[in-house]
Motif scaffolding. Structure first.
Motif, mmCIF file in Angstrom:
data_model
loop_
_atom_site.group_PDB
_atom_site.id
_atom_site.type_symbol
_atom_site.label_atom_id
_atom_site.label_comp_id
_atom_site.label_asym_id
_atom_site.label_seq_id
_atom_site.Cartn_x
_atom_site.Cartn_y
_atom_site.Cartn_z
ATOM 1 N N VAL A 26 18.802 -6.224 -9.019
ATOM 2 C CA VAL A 26 17.444 -6.022 -9.205
ATOM 3 C C VAL A 26 16.967 -5.636 -7.774
ATOM 4 N N ARG A 27 16.152 -4.634 -7.734
ATOM 5 C CA ARG A 27 15.938 -3.940 -6.218
ATOM 6 C C ARG A 27 14.267 -3.935 -6.577
ATOM 7 N N GLU A 28 13.548 -3.974 -5.410
ATOM 8 C CA GLU A 28 12.208 -4.073 -5.378
ATOM 9 C C GLU A 28 11.712 -3.129 -3.924
ATOM 10 N N ALA A 29 10.585 -2.576 -4.114
ATOM 11 C CA ALA A 29 10.014 -1.856 -2.813
ATOM 12 C C ALA A 29 8.724 -1.955 -2.996
ATOM 13 N N THR A 30 7.936 -2.320 -1.779
ATOM 14 C CA THR A 30 6.643 -2.047 -1.669
ATOM 15 C C THR A 30 6.161 -1.418 -0.367
ATOM 16 N N ALA A 31 5.357 -0.152 -0.658
ATOM 17 C CA ALA A 31 5.079 0.732 0.416
ATOM 18 C C ALA A 31 3.421 0.718 0.657
ATOM 19 N N GLU A 32 2.845 1.049 1.881
ATOM 20 C CA GLU A 32 1.454 1.322 1.596
ATOM 21 C C GLU A 32 1.207 2.808 2.380
ATOM 22 N N ALA A 33 0.078 3.320 2.171
ATOM 23 C CA ALA A 33 -0.628 4.271 3.059
ATOM 24 C C ALA A 33 -2.033 4.010 3.124
ATOM 25 N N ARG A 34 -2.739 4.878 3.728
ATOM 26 C CA ARG A 34 -4.081 4.714 3.970
ATOM 27 C C ARG A 34 -4.689 6.176 4.262
ATOM 28 N N ILE A 35 -6.028 6.254 3.670
ATOM 29 C CA ILE A 35 -6.801 7.734 4.043
ATOM 30 C C ILE A 35 -7.975 7.139 4.401
ATOM 31 N N THR A 36 -8.285 7.557 5.401
ATOM 32 C CA THR A 36 -9.631 7.481 6.224
ATOM 33 C C THR A 36 -10.572 8.684 5.824
ATOM 34 N N MET A 37 -11.858 8.462 5.862
ATOM 35 C CA MET A 37 -12.746 9.526 5.245
ATOM 36 C C MET A 37 -14.183 8.838 5.916
ATOM 37 N N GLN A 38 -15.182 9.738 5.811
ATOM 38 C CA GLN A 38 -16.633 9.654 6.094
ATOM 39 C C GLN A 38 -17.233 8.635 5.199
ATOM 40 N N PRO A 39 -18.018 7.651 5.827
ATOM 41 C CA PRO A 39 -18.527 6.434 5.094
ATOM 42 C C PRO A 39 -19.040 6.905 3.644
ATOM 43 N N GLU A 40 -19.774 7.989 3.730
ATOM 44 C CA GLU A 40 -20.248 8.561 2.522
ATOM 45 C C GLU A 40 -19.446 8.980 1.559
ATOM 46 N N VAL A 139 -8.317 11.533 6.624
ATOM 47 C CA VAL A 139 -6.808 11.653 7.404
ATOM 48 C C VAL A 139 -5.988 10.760 6.732
ATOM 49 N N ILE A 140 -4.862 11.228 6.299
ATOM 50 C CA ILE A 140 -3.777 10.143 5.626
ATOM 51 C C ILE A 140 -2.945 9.680 6.775
ATOM 52 N N SER A 141 -2.472 8.419 6.790
ATOM 53 C CA SER A 141 -1.793 7.756 7.654
ATOM 54 C C SER A 141 -1.173 6.637 7.618
ATOM 55 N N SER A 142 -0.491 6.012 8.321
ATOM 56 C CA SER A 142 0.209 4.590 8.073
ATOM 57 C C SER A 142 1.208 4.495 6.957
ATOM 58 N N VAL A 143 1.730 5.738 6.511
ATOM 59 C CA VAL A 143 2.688 5.722 5.423
ATOM 60 C C VAL A 143 3.839 4.795 5.815
ATOM 61 N N ARG A 144 4.126 3.833 4.954
ATOM 62 C CA ARG A 144 5.388 2.818 5.674
ATOM 63 C C ARG A 144 5.539 1.913 4.449
ATOM 64 N N LEU A 145 7.149 1.524 4.722
ATOM 65 C CA LEU A 145 7.543 0.772 3.769
ATOM 66 C C LEU A 145 7.047 -1.159 4.336
#
Length: 159
Positions: A26-40, A139-145
């Motif tokens: 059994v194998r599992e992985a969790t990753a994340e990414a962030r997209i930053t934008m104007q508050p509106e 801006v898309i950033s911080s893509v990481r395992l």
């Protein structure tokens, strides 16, 4: 212990790794990414005011589809029978961003890190695509395992 690049043969040619001798675990992985934008833009997404529909729901589905299609996108990835894919999208008002967390699981001879990373990335790309008419500066950033479990290398977690 430092390991060599497994996707290159002795002559330096690209190759798909032979995993046939590996144990099915059994194998599992969790990753994340962030997209930053104007508050509106973030407010429009949260309020559901986008003319194209529910941005977060569409991004979630896109991330799940992307995990399932990873081997079609990344040339040397093995096609995998995923048993679970989840994509969570959390608006973060303080940083005017959406944090995407993708989780993939299966029982196989190879890991699912690339599927989780692809899911998180494509979910962010989908948000960008749906919102670019109102905010081209996202801006898309911080893509990481974040974490992986199973297989010969065992458990690994980001600091």
């Amino acid at each position: 212990m430092k390991q060599g690049l497994t996707h290159l043969d002795a002559q330096g040619n690209a190759q798909m790794v032979d995993v046939s001798a590996k144990e099915v675990t059994v194998r599992e992985a969790t990753a994340e990414a962030r997209i930053t934008m104007q508050p509106e833009t973030l407010e429009m997404i949260i309020q559901g005011g986008h003319a194209k529909g529910d941005v977060l729901a569409v991004a979630r589905i896109a991330g799940i589809q992307a995990a399932k299609k990873t081997s079609d996108l990344i040339p040397l990835c093995h096609p995998l029978m995923l048993s679970k894919v989840s994509v969570e999208l959390m608006p973060d008002l303080a940083s005017s961003s959406v944090v995407v967390t993708a989780y993939c699981k299966l029982a196989a001879q190879t890991g699912v890190e690339m599927e989780a990373l692809t899911a998180a990335s494509v979910a962010c790309l989908t948000i960008y695509d749906m919102c670019k008419a109102v905010d081209k500066g996202m801006v898309i950033s911080s893509v990481r395992l974040l974490e992986k479990k199973g297989g010969r290398s065992g458990h690994w977690q980001a600091e």
